[in-house]
Design an enzyme around this catalytic site. Structure first.
Site, PDB file in Angstrom:
ATOM      1  N   LYS A  13       0.847  -1.079  -0.082  1.00  0.00           N
ATOM      2  CA  LYS A  13      -0.065   0.057   0.077  1.00  0.00           C
ATOM      3  C   LYS A  13       0.876   1.255  -0.102  1.00  0.00           C
ATOM      4  O   LYS A  13       0.759   2.234  -0.920  1.00  0.00           O
ATOM      5  CB  LYS A  13      -0.969  -0.144   1.091  1.00  0.00           C
ATOM      6  CG  LYS A  13      -1.757  -1.433   1.418  1.00  0.00           C
ATOM      7  CD  LYS A  13      -2.875  -1.029   2.588  1.00  0.00           C
ATOM      8  CE  LYS A  13      -2.145  -1.065   3.910  1.00  0.00           C
ATOM      9  NZ  LYS A  13      -1.332  -2.410   4.218  1.00  0.00           N
ATOM     10  N   ARG A  88     -10.031   0.398   8.318  1.00  0.00           N
ATOM     11  CA  ARG A  88      -9.515  -0.875   8.555  1.00  0.00           C
ATOM     12  C   ARG A  88     -10.668  -1.625   9.319  1.00  0.00           C
ATOM     13  O   ARG A  88     -10.132  -2.762   9.690  1.00  0.00           O
ATOM     14  CB  ARG A  88      -8.388  -0.499   9.549  1.00  0.00           C
ATOM     15  CG  ARG A  88      -6.924  -1.051   8.788  1.00  0.00           C
ATOM     16  CD  ARG A  88      -6.141  -0.725   9.980  1.00  0.00           C
ATOM     17  NE  ARG A  88      -4.845  -1.229   9.835  1.00  0.00           N
ATOM     18  CZ  ARG A  88      -3.782  -0.727   9.144  1.00  0.00           C
ATOM     19  NH1 ARG A  88      -3.885   0.467   8.618  1.00  0.00           N
ATOM     20  NH2 ARG A  88      -2.901  -1.462   9.050  1.00  0.00           N
ATOM     21  N   ARG A 127      11.490  -5.623   5.148  1.00  0.00           N
ATOM     22  CA  ARG A 127      11.666  -4.224   5.097  1.00  0.00           C
ATOM     23  C   ARG A 127      12.485  -3.345   5.782  1.00  0.00           C
ATOM     24  O   ARG A 127      12.691  -3.594   7.026  1.00  0.00           O
ATOM     25  CB  ARG A 127      10.008  -3.813   5.150  1.00  0.00           C
ATOM     26  CG  ARG A 127       9.799  -2.290   5.317  1.00  0.00           C
ATOM     27  CD  ARG A 127       8.478  -1.906   5.151  1.00  0.00           C
ATOM     28  NE  ARG A 127       7.720  -2.208   6.376  1.00  0.00           N
ATOM     29  CZ  ARG A 127       6.409  -2.107   6.489  1.00  0.00           C
ATOM     30  NH1 ARG A 127       5.549  -1.253   5.261  1.00  0.00           N
ATOM     31  NH2 ARG A 127       5.905  -2.528   7.598  1.00  0.00           N
ATOM     32  N   ARG A 160      11.178  -1.148  11.093  1.00  0.00           N
ATOM     33  CA  ARG A 160       9.941  -0.598  11.899  1.00  0.00           C
ATOM     34  C   ARG A 160       9.888  -1.705  13.136  1.00  0.00           C
ATOM     35  O   ARG A 160       9.841  -2.878  13.203  1.00  0.00           O
ATOM     36  CB  ARG A 160       8.507  -0.705  11.208  1.00  0.00           C
ATOM     37  CG  ARG A 160       8.077   0.598  10.798  1.00  0.00           C
ATOM     38  CD  ARG A 160       7.027   0.713   9.808  1.00  0.00           C
ATOM     39  NE  ARG A 160       5.879   0.132  10.165  1.00  0.00           N
ATOM     40  CZ  ARG A 160       4.922  -0.121   9.385  1.00  0.00           C
ATOM     41  NH1 ARG A 160       4.635   0.433   8.251  1.00  0.00           N
ATOM     42  NH2 ARG A 160       3.710  -0.891   9.864  1.00  0.00           N
ATOM     43  N   ARG A 171      -0.427  -8.898  13.272  1.00  0.00           N
ATOM     44  CA  ARG A 171      -1.080  -7.937  12.333  1.00  0.00           C
ATOM     45  C   ARG A 171      -1.926  -8.744  11.197  1.00  0.00           C
ATOM     46  O   ARG A 171      -2.777  -8.464  10.989  1.00  0.00           O
ATOM     47  CB  ARG A 171       0.195  -6.935  11.510  1.00  0.00           C
ATOM     48  CG  ARG A 171       0.601  -6.056  12.621  1.00  0.00           C
ATOM     49  CD  ARG A 171       2.080  -5.620  12.328  1.00  0.00           C
ATOM     50  NE  ARG A 171       1.896  -4.694  11.036  1.00  0.00           N
ATOM     51  CZ  ARG A 171       2.934  -4.562  10.183  1.00  0.00           C
ATOM     52  NH1 ARG A 171       4.312  -5.005  10.771  1.00  0.00           N
ATOM     53  NH2 ARG A 171       2.888  -4.029   9.271  1.00  0.00           N
TER      54      ARG A 171
HETATM   55  P1  AP5 Z   1       4.923  -1.607   1.988  1.00  0.00           P
HETATM   56  O1  AP5 Z   1       4.443  -0.939   0.783  1.00  0.00           O
HETATM   57  O2  AP5 Z   1       5.573  -1.109   3.068  1.00  0.00           O
HETATM   58  O3  AP5 Z   1       3.637  -2.153   2.624  1.00  0.00           O
HETATM   59  P2  AP5 Z   1       2.093  -1.822   3.154  1.00  0.00           P
HETATM   60  O4  AP5 Z   1       0.865  -2.521   2.502  1.00  0.00           O
HETATM   61  O5  AP5 Z   1       2.059  -0.200   3.121  1.00  0.00           O
HETATM   62  O6  AP5 Z   1       2.369  -2.348   4.597  1.00  0.00           O
HETATM   63  P3  AP5 Z   1       2.452  -1.783   6.119  1.00  0.00           P
HETATM   64  O7  AP5 Z   1       3.128  -2.585   7.013  1.00  0.00           O
HETATM   65  O8  AP5 Z   1       2.922  -0.264   6.006  1.00  0.00           O
HETATM   66  O9  AP5 Z   1       0.817  -1.911   6.261  1.00  0.00           O
HETATM   67  P4  AP5 Z   1       0.208  -1.837   7.496  1.00  0.00           P
HETATM   68  O10 AP5 Z   1      -1.144  -1.546   7.099  1.00  0.00           O
HETATM   69  O11 AP5 Z   1       0.512  -3.053   8.473  1.00  0.00           O
HETATM   70  O12 AP5 Z   1       0.782  -0.512   8.408  1.00  0.00           O
HETATM   71  P5  AP5 Z   1       0.163   0.896   8.779  1.00  0.00           P
HETATM   72  O13 AP5 Z   1       1.373   1.749   8.862  1.00  0.00           O
HETATM   73  O14 AP5 Z   1      -0.752   1.126   7.911  1.00  0.00           O
HETATM   74  O15 AP5 Z   1       5.637  -2.955   1.485  1.00  0.00           O
HETATM   75  C1  AP5 Z   1       5.919  -3.928   2.303  1.00  0.00           C
HETATM   76  C2  AP5 Z   1       7.467  -4.468   1.769  1.00  0.00           C
HETATM   77  O16 AP5 Z   1       7.253  -4.973   0.703  1.00  0.00           O
HETATM   78  C3  AP5 Z   1       8.259  -3.331   1.563  1.00  0.00           C
HETATM   79  O17 AP5 Z   1       9.634  -3.771   1.990  1.00  0.00           O
HETATM   80  C4  AP5 Z   1       8.338  -3.279   0.076  1.00  0.00           C
HETATM   81  O18 AP5 Z   1       9.670  -2.675  -0.486  1.00  0.00           O
HETATM   82  C5  AP5 Z   1       8.036  -4.488  -0.449  1.00  0.00           C
HETATM   83  N1  AP5 Z   1       7.328  -4.506  -1.583  1.00  0.00           N
HETATM   84  C6  AP5 Z   1       6.002  -3.475  -1.900  1.00  0.00           C
HETATM   85  N2  AP5 Z   1       5.614  -3.894  -2.983  1.00  0.00           N
HETATM   86  C7  AP5 Z   1       6.363  -4.912  -3.643  1.00  0.00           C
HETATM   87  C8  AP5 Z   1       6.272  -5.686  -4.773  1.00  0.00           C
HETATM   88  N3  AP5 Z   1       5.265  -5.444  -5.773  1.00  0.00           N
HETATM   89  N4  AP5 Z   1       7.237  -6.673  -5.291  1.00  0.00           N
HETATM   90  C9  AP5 Z   1       8.048  -7.015  -3.987  1.00  0.00           C
HETATM   91  N5  AP5 Z   1       8.258  -6.265  -2.884  1.00  0.00           N
HETATM   92  C10 AP5 Z   1       7.511  -5.175  -2.798  1.00  0.00           C
HETATM   93  O19 AP5 Z   1      -0.324   0.599  10.114  1.00  0.00           O
HETATM   94  C11 AP5 Z   1       0.747   0.367  11.504  1.00  0.00           C
HETATM   95  C12 AP5 Z   1      -0.275   0.320  12.548  1.00  0.00           C
HETATM   96  O20 AP5 Z   1      -0.786   1.731  12.750  1.00  0.00           O
HETATM   97  C13 AP5 Z   1      -1.567  -0.719  12.549  1.00  0.00           C
HETATM   98  O21 AP5 Z   1      -0.952  -2.115  13.065  1.00  0.00           O
HETATM   99  C14 AP5 Z   1      -2.278  -0.237  13.824  1.00  0.00           C
HETATM  100  O22 AP5 Z   1      -1.812  -0.446  15.033  1.00  0.00           O
HETATM  101  C15 AP5 Z   1      -2.325   1.361  13.389  1.00  0.00           C
HETATM  102  N6  AP5 Z   1      -3.358   1.745  12.820  1.00  0.00           N
HETATM  103  C16 AP5 Z   1      -2.880   2.433  11.221  1.00  0.00           C
HETATM  104  N7  AP5 Z   1      -4.159   2.935  10.541  1.00  0.00           N
HETATM  105  C17 AP5 Z   1      -5.025   2.595  11.671  1.00  0.00           C
HETATM  106  C18 AP5 Z   1      -6.655   2.489  11.373  1.00  0.00           C
HETATM  107  N8  AP5 Z   1      -7.219   2.985  10.481  1.00  0.00           N
HETATM  108  N9  AP5 Z   1      -7.267   2.145  12.706  1.00  0.00           N
HETATM  109  C19 AP5 Z   1      -6.712   1.582  13.666  1.00  0.00           C
HETATM  110  N10 AP5 Z   1      -5.479   1.157  13.704  1.00  0.00           N
HETATM  111  C20 AP5 Z   1      -4.584   1.748  12.664  1.00  0.00           C
END
Ligand code: AP5
Ligand code: ZN
Length: 216
Positions: A13, A88, A127, A160, A171
């Site tokens: 994402k 979410r 990552r 991270r 997660r």
């Molecule tokens: P990356 O693009 O970083 O993946 P992502 O989907 O953004 O993963 P996140 O871990 O950031 O998502 P998340 O939803 O857990 O975290 P968030 O910050 O929202 O890609 C991942 C890896 O793969 C990278 O190394 C990249 O290089 C590689 N990659 C990407 N595309 C690729 C491809 N096509 N091919 C090969 N490799 C690839 O949330 C974190 C925390 O915040 C949650 O756990 C929760 O506690 C809180 N939170 C956030 N939003 C909310 C909400 N709305 N409600 C409640 N709690 C929330």
């Protein structure tokens, strides 16, 4: 363009968001990034969010919904926005729908990135993110030119806090239980488009851009 990026942790994402907001010139609203910034700055919100995030649990809805609503009412969101990591939960999606209909707006597309669990674990544990600019890398898939150093700003690359194997598994479970139901929710609303998130970065990006073109 008003769009949501949906998908499990590690689906790509954040990676796709960076490219999409550049192309469509809209703000990138990542609730995860907002929380991490607040933790770094030691704000009240950051203190509240921290323990949930480190455990891989969701931050409670009431801490998230108003924050996003306020953000969406800022001037730079007038011509569109890309939501990443929000909604979410079904509750968050309903609140978002309420807000949009009150503002006479509609979501153009919900981009659903599909990636299997095994790949998610490899991606998240491999990552690395830049301490200074937040750019994201992968030790195998998308390595920086120089190990441990950001290509863009020269900052140090770190892991991270929630990317260790235990928290990653948690997660993914939390996603299955609380976020995956949104797929059905948006399918019914007619705005969901599925993408193979295991394709290469460019392939995923091109497919999204094409779908957005067809949606308009
Ligand atoms: P990356 O693009 O970083 O993946 P992502 O989907 O953004 O993963 P996140 O871990 O950031 O998502 P998340 O939803 O857990 O975290 P968030 O910050 O929202 O890609 C991942 C890896 O793969 C990278 O190394 C990249 O290089 C590689 N990659 C990407 N595309 C690729 C491809 N096509 N091919 C090969 N490799 C690839 O949330 C974190 C925390 O915040 C949650 O756990 C929760 O506690 C809180 N939170 C956030 N939003 C909310 C909400 N709305 N409600 C409640 N709690 C929330
Ligand atoms: Zn950097």
């Amino acid at each position: 363009l008003r769009a949501v990026l949906l998908g499990p942790p590690g689906a790509g994402k954040g990676t796709q968001a960076v490219r999409l907001v550049e192309k469509y010139e809209i703000p990138h609203i990542s609730t995860g990034d907002i929380f991490r910034k607040n933790i770094k700055e030691g704000t009240e919100l950051g203190k509240k969010a921290q323990e949930y995030m480190n455990a891989g649990a969701l931050v409670p809805d009431e801490l998230v919904v108003d924050l996003v609503k306020d953000r969406l009412q800022q001037d730079d969101c007038k011509n569109g926005f890309l939501l990443d990591g929000f909604p979410r939960t079904i509750f968050q999606a309903e609140k978002l729908d309420e807000f949009l209909s009150e503002s006479n707006l509609k979501m153009d597309i919900v981009i659903n990135l599909k990636v299997e669990k095994e790949a998610l674990i490899k991606r998240l544990t491999g990552r690395r993110v830049c301490k200074d600019c937040g750019a994201s890398y992968h030790i195998v898939n998308i390595p920086p030119k120089k190990e441990g150093v950001c290509d863009i700003c020269g900052g140090e690359l770190i892991q991270r806090k929630d990317d260790n194997i235990e928290t990653v598994e948690n997660r993914i479970n939390v996603y299955e239980e609380q976020t995956a139901p949104l797929i059905g929710y948006y399918k019914e609303a007619g705005s969901l488009v599925d993408f193979d998130g295991e394709a290469s970065l460019d392939e995923v990006f091109d497919a999204i851009v094409q779908a957005i073109g067809e949606q308009e």
